[in-house]
Structures are given as structure tokens and as C-alpha cells.
Design a protein around this motif. Structure first.
Motif, PDB file in Angstrom:
ATOM      1  N   THR A 119      31.471  34.281  30.464  1.00  0.00           N
ATOM      2  CA  THR A 119      31.430  35.747  30.398  1.00  0.00           C
ATOM      3  C   THR A 119      32.781  36.350  30.022  1.00  0.00           C
ATOM      4  O   THR A 119      32.830  37.435  29.452  1.00  0.00           O
ATOM      5  N   LEU A 120      33.882  35.681  30.355  1.00  0.00           N
ATOM      6  CA  LEU A 120      35.204  36.293  30.176  1.00  0.00           C
ATOM      7  C   LEU A 120      35.764  36.083  28.773  1.00  0.00           C
ATOM      8  O   LEU A 120      36.537  36.902  28.290  1.00  0.00           O
TER       9      LEU A 120
ATOM     10  N   PRO B  25      35.588  36.981  37.681  1.00  0.00           N
ATOM     11  CA  PRO B  25      34.913  38.142  37.106  1.00  0.00           C
ATOM     12  C   PRO B  25      34.510  39.156  38.165  1.00  0.00           C
ATOM     13  O   PRO B  25      34.272  38.818  39.328  1.00  0.00           O
ATOM     14  N   PHE B  26      34.420  40.372  37.716  1.00  0.00           N
ATOM     15  CA  PHE B  26      34.051  41.503  38.572  1.00  0.00           C
ATOM     16  C   PHE B  26      32.729  41.260  39.299  1.00  0.00           C
ATOM     17  O   PHE B  26      32.576  41.594  40.470  1.00  0.00           O
ATOM     18  N   TYR B  27      31.773  40.633  38.593  1.00  0.00           N
ATOM     19  CA  TYR B  27      30.422  40.596  39.158  1.00  0.00           C
ATOM     20  C   TYR B  27      30.277  39.694  40.388  1.00  0.00           C
ATOM     21  O   TYR B  27      29.255  39.762  41.057  1.00  0.00           O
ATOM     22  N   ARG B  29      32.813  39.598  42.786  1.00  0.00           N
ATOM     23  CA  ARG B  29      33.705  40.072  43.856  1.00  0.00           C
ATOM     24  C   ARG B  29      32.908  40.709  44.991  1.00  0.00           C
ATOM     25  O   ARG B  29      31.909  41.378  44.748  1.00  0.00           O
TER      26      ARG B  29
ATOM     27  N   MET C   1      38.979  48.856  42.440  1.00  0.00           N
ATOM     28  CA  MET C   1      38.558  47.572  41.859  1.00  0.00           C
ATOM     29  C   MET C   1      39.124  47.463  40.435  1.00  0.00           C
ATOM     30  O   MET C   1      39.005  48.391  39.651  1.00  0.00           O
ATOM     31  N   THR C   2      39.721  46.347  40.150  1.00  0.00           N
ATOM     32  CA  THR C   2      40.235  46.159  38.794  1.00  0.00           C
ATOM     33  C   THR C   2      39.224  45.370  37.973  1.00  0.00           C
ATOM     34  O   THR C   2      38.702  44.360  38.419  1.00  0.00           O
ATOM     35  N   ARG C   3      38.947  45.888  36.817  1.00  0.00           N
ATOM     36  CA  ARG C   3      38.017  45.213  35.933  1.00  0.00           C
ATOM     37  C   ARG C   3      38.492  45.389  34.503  1.00  0.00           C
ATOM     38  O   ARG C   3      38.584  46.513  34.013  1.00  0.00           O
ATOM     39  N   ASP C   7      35.780  41.838  30.738  1.00  0.00           N
ATOM     40  CA  ASP C   7      35.038  41.258  31.870  1.00  0.00           C
ATOM     41  C   ASP C   7      33.633  41.872  31.866  1.00  0.00           C
ATOM     42  O   ASP C   7      33.357  42.813  32.593  1.00  0.00           O
ATOM     43  N   GLY C   9      30.468  40.322  32.149  1.00  0.00           N
ATOM     44  CA  GLY C   9      29.314  39.636  32.738  1.00  0.00           C
ATOM     45  C   GLY C   9      28.435  40.617  33.503  1.00  0.00           C
ATOM     46  O   GLY C   9      28.913  41.301  34.400  1.00  0.00           O
TER      47      GLY C   9
END
Lengths: 214, 100, 109
Positions: A119-120, B25-27, B29, C1-3, C7, C9
Motif C-alpha cells: 500500500t505504501l 500505514p495509517f489504516y 494504527r 494523526m500523521t498520514r 499512505d 491503503g
């Protein structure tokens, strides 16, 4: 994403699934790459001819390497077990060098189907499958494979039954992943080389399965 | 740094609030999952991204998350799982499933 | 929140563009140069430094550049940051490279 307006950018909307260079973009890319290479050679950081040799080196791996690993695992149970335990060492047994830190091989069976994505960015087992396909590095695949993998697989023509567990591997750090597909029905009489010829790239990413042997 | 977790441990992913290059990744966290295996120890990409190659190495784990824990509207089997690699400093022990 | 903008996904996105594209020469050059700069003898640029480059050069650029353009632009940014060359030196090299292209545009028929 709110707060300021990307008015200059509306031609490239936020959902563009894959940015592809047009002819002018490719010429610009070629000019940039030539300029960068020239500068680095002038600085003595890269020797003349070195880029050419490196291109030859990265062009040589391909699906045939992954397929060789898969076919061996199909015909040799002890090898299969070593492969699932330590992919890099098992690949080395066949003379296949895995450049990445580790290769994790994930096995499909009657109850489990595996799918690989990143994904990254676009992490991919390049040293055994070559360069990733364009769709693998697309925004759409990177964004959706972890959230709606069954819908993604349906777009590839693969319906995973609800009683089959789906494992999605986001290769986000130091490991790389190879799917060990199920051995096809009807291939009992085939040699290892003949079996290897049935193994496609997509089967080893997990967006496809090996077709039954007619 | 010795690995704090082992296969079978339940862990939660932290939100470290870090800017810059990170590989969590954010998803995932604030989500909880189960350690599937230890992957060894590697230089921290957060250090590598700014040219610091001096270490230290950080334990890396594969962690599995139930898809239904990640996405409210998930369509598929309740057994479907997302597997991802996470570095030690992004993880904290989580209560066993069902214990709140 | 850092994104980060890279990123993605779980984001909504359209159908998967199931296409196969050729791997072009300049794209191979980009990969080859990065490999050489990051190899065991040079150690000039890790993959994570390259990633940091395209994760920090701005969202508009990230969304509008192709995969290999992102990588070469990020590589250039990192090399300038490391003072391997200046932007002016690069611009001069680009002008030279462009001049080699322009006298005889590629024949496509």
C-alpha cells in the motif's frame, strides 16, 4: 483534504488509478535520466558502462525463477516445507539469489487463498519475479487490495468462495512475499519443468490460480 | 534490543505522531492484532530515510489483523486477515481478545 | 494523526487498471542508478531515503508524476540535498541532454 483548492490540478483528479507518461513525458524522462547519469559519471560516482551492466542484471530475473521454486515445491514435500520455513534459503538451493532481506512464501490450499500487495509504495519480490506489473503499482490496487480484496479479485476474474479464508499481505517493510499456488488438477503425469511452465506471475501474486490441466 | 513479543501475543499499534518517512500505514494504527512470527531485526527505516545507517536495529514482526476489525463494512469471511510487518516501537501489549 | 499522501491503503479508488506496460529504457536507467547509488560500496542512498524523497516533495507532484518519474525526481532531490551536485549543474546537464534529442526528433512512423 479540504482547506485549499487544487484548482490548477483538476485534470489529474484524485482518483486517477495509474499515471502513465505520454510520449512527451517519456522523452522528458529519458532526458532527465541521461542528465543524471552523465553528472554521476562526471563526478566519478558511477563508472562508464556501469549503468548498462546494472540494467542487464535487473532485466534478467523474471517469472521463470518464481515458477521454478513453485514447481519444485509441488513435486518435493521436504523442499516445500523448507521453502515455507525459510524462502530465501530454499530459493538459494535452486541457485536463485533473493536480493531482498527475506522471502516469505505463503501457501494456498483448500481453505486459504493468499494475496500480496504494497500500500505504501510498490514492494515486490523483484529478484524472483522481475519488475511489478503496472496495475500492481497503480493507486487503485494499492488502495483497495487491503480493504476490499474480494472485489479486487473479482475484477481479475477470480471469485474466492466465502468459506475460503483470504489472507492479504501488505509488504510494507523488509520481507517480500511469494504465493505458492495450489498444484493444478490433472497435472499428475507432468514433469517438474512442465509444471513450472503452468505457473504464471499472477498466480504468484495471488490474483489468479493455476488453471487445471486439460 | 531484544524482541518484546512472540508469536501468539496480542498487540496494539500505536499512533506515534511521527512526521517523515515511516512504514506503519495509517489504516492499522490503534488497531489490535496477533503476532504471527518474528522476522528478525532491521535498521529502522525512520533512521535510514535521513541517511542514518548507524542503527540500532529494531525487531520486526508480522502481525495479523482480522479484516472485520480494520473495516466496519468489510465484505468477506470473518476469518479473512490482513498480515503486515511492524517494528517493535510501534507496538504495545494488548489485552487478550474478549477481555475488553 | 500523521498520514502521508502516499499512505493510501483503504482509500476509495476506481477499478484496477489491469494493463501491462513495457518497461522503458529510461525507467530501467532510473532503477539501475538507484541500485548503484545504494549498493554496498557506495551506500549513498538507501531505498528509504528515496522513499522519503517522494513522500515529501508534495502531494500534487506525487499524484501527477508516473511511478518512475517520482523516483528520479526524488533521487535528484536527495542528491542535491547531499550536495553531490547543484540544481544549476543539473539544469546544465539537462540542457545538454535535451540538445542531443532535439536536432533529430524520434521517427515514429
Amino acid at each position: 483534504m479540504s482547506g485549499h483548492d487544487h484548482t490548477h490540478d483538476h485534470d489529474h483528479d484524485a482518483h486517477e488509478p495509474l499515471v502513465i507518461e505520454d510520449e512527451a513525458g517519456n522523452i522528458e524522462g529519458q532526458i532527465l535520466a541521461d542528465a543524471l547519469q552523465t553528472l554521476l559519471v562526471e563526478r566519478g560516482l558511477i563508472a562508464p558502462g556501469e549503468v548498462r551492466r546494472e540494467i542487464e542484471r535487473i532485466e534478467s530475473p523474471g517469472v521463470h525463477l518464481g515458477a521454478k521454486i513453485v514447481a519444485r515445491a509441488w513435486v518435493d514435500d521436504a523442499y516445500r516445507e523448507r521453502l515455507l520455513k525459510d524462502g530465501k534459503s530454499a530459493a538459494a538451493e535452486l541457485g536463485i539469489g533473493v536480493g531482498e532481506a527475506q522471502l516469505i512464501v505463503v501457501e494456498n490450499d483448500a481453505e486459504t487463498h493468499n494475496l500480496v500487495c504494497c500500500t505504501l509504495c510498490s514492494c515486490y519480490p523483484r529478484s524472483i519475479l522481475g519488475q511489478p506489473p503496472a496495475w500492481y503499482i497503480s493507486k487503485a490496487y494499492r488502495a483497495r487490495a487491503v480493504r476490499e480484496p474480494r472485489a479486487v479479485l473479482e475484477e481479475f476474474g477470480l471469485a474466492v468462495p466465502d468459506d475460503v479464508r483470504l489472507l492479504v499481505h501488505d509488504s510494507n517493510a523488509d520481507m517480500r512475499y511469494l504465493v505458492l499456488p495450489r498444484r493444478p488438477e490433472g497435472g499428475e503425469g507432468l514433469s517438474e519443468d512442465q509444471l513450472a511452465a503452468l505457473v504464471t506471475r499472477d498466480c504468484m501474486i495471488g490474483v489468479s490460480v493455476v488453471a487445471p490441466v486439460a | 534490543m531484544k524482541p518484546r513479543f512472540d508469536a501468539g501475543d496480542r498487540v496494539s499499534v500505536l499512533e506515534l505522531g511521527k512526521a517523515g518517512h515511516i512504514r506503519t500505514p495509517f489504516y492499522v494504527r490503534h488497531k489490535s492484532g496477533v503476532v504471527l512470527r518474528r522476522c528478525g531485526a532491521f535498521l529502522n527505516p525512520e533512521d535510514l530515510s535521513v541517511g542514518n545507517v548507524g542503527g540500532p536495529v529494531v525487531p520486526l514482526y508480522r502481525v495479523g489483523f482480522a479484516m472485520t476489525d480494520l473495516w466496519d463494512e468489510y465484505r468477506g469471511s470473518p476469518a479473512d486477515m490482513l498480515c503486515i510487518e511492524l517494528y517493535d516501537h510501534w507496538l504495545t501489549p494488548a489485552a487478550p481478545e474478549g477481555a475488553g | 494523526m500523521t498520514r502521508g499522501y502516499h499512505d493510501i491503503g483503504g482509500d476509495a479508488a476506481g477499478p484496477i487498471p489491469i494493463v501491462e506496460l513495457p518497461w522503458l529504457h529510461w525507467e530501467k536507467q532510473v532503477e539501475a542508478i538507484r541500485n548503484l547509488l545504494g549498493d554496498g560500496t557506495r551506500r549513498m542512498m538507501s531505498l528509504d531515503e528515496l522513499r522519503r524523497g517522494f513522500e515529501s516533495f508534495g502531494e500534487d507532484k506525487y499524484r501527477t508524476l508516473s511511478f518512475y518519474r517520482r523516483r528520479i525526481e526524488a533521487m535528484i532531490d536527495v542528491l542535491i540535498e547531499k550536495e553531490v551536485f547543484t540544481r544549476e549543474e543539473l539544469d546544465a546537464a539537462i540542457a545538454d541532454a535535451r540538445a542531443r534529442w532535439e536536432p533529430s526528433p524520434p521517427c515514429r512512423s
